[in-house]
Design a protein around this motif. Structure first.
Motif, PDB file in Angstrom:
ATOM      1  N   PHE A  68       0.868  -1.185   0.000  1.00 32.19           N
ATOM      2  CA  PHE A  68       0.000   0.000   0.000  1.00 32.19           C
ATOM      3  C   PHE A  68       0.901   1.229   0.000  1.00 32.19           C
ATOM      4  CE2 PHE A  68      -2.290  -3.412   2.194  1.00 32.19           C
ATOM      5  CZ  PHE A  68      -3.442  -3.471   1.439  1.00 32.19           C
ATOM      6  N   TRP A  69       1.116   1.781  -1.197  1.00 26.17           N
ATOM      7  CA  TRP A  69       2.137   2.815  -1.380  1.00 26.17           C
ATOM      8  C   TRP A  69       1.821   4.091  -0.622  1.00 26.17           C
ATOM      9  CZ3 TRP A  69       3.138   2.407  -7.396  1.00 26.17           C
ATOM     10  CH2 TRP A  69       3.648   1.122  -7.662  1.00 26.17           C
ATOM     11  N   PHE A  70       0.567   4.467  -0.510  1.00 30.30           N
ATOM     12  CA  PHE A  70       0.178   5.668   0.208  1.00 30.30           C
ATOM     13  C   PHE A  70      -0.506   5.341   1.531  1.00 30.30           C
ATOM     14  CE2 PHE A  70      -0.111   8.955  -3.514  1.00 30.30           C
ATOM     15  CZ  PHE A  70       1.221   8.693  -3.803  1.00 30.30           C
ATOM     16  N   GLY A  71      -0.483   4.102   1.925  1.00 29.86           N
ATOM     17  CA  GLY A  71      -1.065   3.709   3.202  1.00 29.86           C
ATOM     18  C   GLY A  71      -2.518   3.282   3.086  1.00 29.86           C
ATOM     19  N   LEU A  72      -3.149   3.137   4.262  1.00 27.27           N
ATOM     20  CA  LEU A  72      -4.532   2.685   4.362  1.00 27.27           C
ATOM     21  C   LEU A  72      -5.406   3.745   5.008  1.00 27.27           C
ATOM     22  CD1 LEU A  72      -3.935  -0.972   5.602  1.00 27.27           C
ATOM     23  CD2 LEU A  72      -4.898  -0.333   3.387  1.00 27.27           C
ATOM     24  N   GLU A  73      -6.662   3.770   4.607  1.00 29.25           N
ATOM     25  CA  GLU A  73      -7.626   4.671   5.205  1.00 29.25           C
ATOM     26  C   GLU A  73      -8.026   4.154   6.593  1.00 29.25           C
ATOM     27  OE1 GLU A  73     -11.803   6.589   3.715  1.00 29.25           O
ATOM     28  OE2 GLU A  73     -11.628   4.416   3.708  1.00 29.25           O
ATOM     29  N   PRO A  74      -7.983   4.982   7.611  1.00 28.30           N
ATOM     30  CA  PRO A  74      -8.399   4.536   8.945  1.00 28.30           C
ATOM     31  C   PRO A  74      -9.848   4.049   8.943  1.00 28.30           C
ATOM     32  CG  PRO A  74      -7.229   6.620   9.081  1.00 28.30           C
ATOM     33  CD  PRO A  74      -7.480   6.372   7.621  1.00 28.30           C
ATOM     34  N   PHE A  75     -10.112   3.096   9.809  1.00 32.86           N
ATOM     35  CA  PHE A  75     -11.446   2.528  10.049  1.00 32.86           C
ATOM     36  C   PHE A  75     -11.900   1.596   8.921  1.00 32.86           C
ATOM     37  CE2 PHE A  75     -11.824   6.867  12.084  1.00 32.86           C
ATOM     38  CZ  PHE A  75     -11.365   6.425  13.323  1.00 32.86           C
ATOM     39  N   MET A  76     -11.968   2.094   7.697  1.00 30.13           N
ATOM     40  CA  MET A  76     -12.441   1.263   6.582  1.00 30.13           C
ATOM     41  C   MET A  76     -11.332   0.444   5.947  1.00 30.13           C
ATOM     42  SD  MET A  76     -15.668   1.639   6.429  1.00 30.13           S
ATOM     43  CE  MET A  76     -16.015   0.886   4.840  1.00 30.13           C
ATOM     44  N   GLY A  77     -10.099   0.890   6.072  1.00 27.89           N
ATOM     45  CA  GLY A  77      -8.972   0.129   5.548  1.00 27.89           C
ATOM     46  C   GLY A  77      -8.864   0.110   4.041  1.00 27.89           C
ATOM     47  N   ARG A  78      -9.377   1.138   3.351  1.00 30.42           N
ATOM     48  CA  ARG A  78      -9.268   1.183   1.902  1.00 30.42           C
ATOM     49  C   ARG A  78      -7.919   1.769   1.479  1.00 30.42           C
ATOM     50  NH1 ARG A  78     -15.283   3.701   1.204  1.00 30.42           N
ATOM     51  NH2 ARG A  78     -14.335   5.116   2.714  1.00 30.42           N
ATOM     52  N   ASP A  79      -7.523   1.483   0.262  1.00 25.23           N
ATOM     53  CA  ASP A  79      -6.230   1.928  -0.247  1.00 25.23           C
ATOM     54  C   ASP A  79      -6.264   3.422  -0.540  1.00 25.23           C
ATOM     55  OD1 ASP A  79      -3.511   1.283  -1.506  1.00 25.23           O
ATOM     56  OD2 ASP A  79      -4.576   2.258  -3.156  1.00 25.23           O
ATOM     57  N   VAL A  80      -5.303   4.166  -0.010  1.00 30.68           N
ATOM     58  CA  VAL A  80      -5.297   5.626  -0.138  1.00 30.68           C
ATOM     59  C   VAL A  80      -4.922   6.052  -1.556  1.00 30.68           C
ATOM     60  CG1 VAL A  80      -4.232   7.764   0.683  1.00 30.68           C
ATOM     61  CG2 VAL A  80      -4.806   5.955   2.307  1.00 30.68           C
TER      62      VAL A  80
END
Length: 303
Positions: A68-80
């Motif tokens: 995940f190059w830009f990390g993960l979205e908090p709570f939902m865990g979607r790709d940023v």
């Protein structure tokens, strides 16, 4: 004009940056396919060990790693990264549509008012004054839900397409007046010129004079103003989504990312970094491009 623009290094670099953002938005599905992620899948919820018990990425810097190059979205865990790419696509689509509609409306009403004068000029000018009297930000927030109810029953969930159309319609209604007044003033100065008088004497219709004589002579203010309008519409659409009256979950959008970032910045500052930096770069580049276009059209500017 083109030679002056090419000598302006800031303008050329800004143009490449703007084209890069449009290319990213246009190729968002291709980027998502090559990257192997999409903006809707909750990877953090589907794969154990990516989010902690509070819903934040376990790995440092917002979960940035080789997967995940830009990390993960908090709570939902979607790709940023894919959220950002598709968010750019959504925002630019809305802003481009509004800019085209607003420019065409300003051309039609502004030039018509300036050339015809008399009652037509009075009515169009008063209409512009009336619209400009509205407090734009308050009117946008209040009127968007009303426009949406024209298409969908308030008791039903509003589809994303209707929300996008509503945002475009409202921004268009309140976004063309400045350019309209500029074109009216320019046309007032042009309609007494010799080439316009010659066209009248030759029997040309008002529509032909507007289309063949006046419009080519106001291309400069149209292009310059359009380069200022588009980034303004991008930020306005993002602000509406941030306030919750624009696009909502699960549609990827710049403003929605800012809304989430505002809630989690204390625990995960990284999530706000990428959409914030990208929006600043885009707006600054487009404004610098507008300045360069204005200088290139000005024959008194030597660069």
């Amino acid at each position: 004009m083109w030679r002056r623009f090419r000598r302006d290094r800031v303008g050329v670099v800004s143009a490449f940056v703007v084209l890069f953002f449009f290319a990213v938005g246009l190729l968002a599905p291709v980027i998502s396919w090559l990257y192997g992620k999409d903006p809707y899948t909750s990877y953090g919820l589907n794969e154990p060990g990516l989010l902690n018990e509070f819903g934040y990425p376990v790995k440092p810097n917002g979960g940035i790693d080789g997967e995940f190059w830009f990390g993960l979205e908090p709570f939902m865990g979607r790709d940023v990264l894919t959220q950002l790419v598709y968010g750019i696509r959504t925002s630019l689509l809305i802003a481009l549509a509004v800019t085209v509609l607003a420019t065409l409306t300003a051309i039609l009403l502004g030039i018509t008012a300036g050339y015809l004068g008399g009652r037509a000029d009075f009515l169009i000018s008063r209409f512009i004054d009336l619209l400009m009297a509205f407090p734009n930000q308050l009117f946008l927030v209040a009127f968007l839900p009303i426009v949406a109810t024209l298409f969908v029953d308030p008791r039903q969930e509003t589809p994303t397409t209707v929300r996008v159309v509503s945002v475009i319609v409202v921004l268009w209604m309140l976004g063309w007046m400045t350019l309209g007044r500029i074109l009216r003033g320019a046309t007032l100065a042009l309609r007494e010129r010799e080439f316009v008088e010659a066209a009248k004497v030759s029997g040309a219709s008002p529509w032909r004079i507007i289309r063949r004589e006046l419009l080519p002579n106001v291309v400069s203010p149209i292009l310059v103003q359009a380069t200022y309008m588009l980034p303004n519409f991008v930020t306005t659409a993002a602000a509406l989504s941030f306030l919750g009256v624009g696009l909502v979950e699960p549609t990827p959008d710049w403003g929605r990312m800012f809304a989430i970032g505002a809630d989690v910045y204390r625990a995960d500052l990284t999530y706000m970094f990428f959409p914030g930096v990208s929006l600043v770069i885009f707006v600054v580049a487009f404004n610098l491009l507008g300045d360069s276009v204005r200088d290139a059209f000005d024959p008194k500017t030597n660069r």
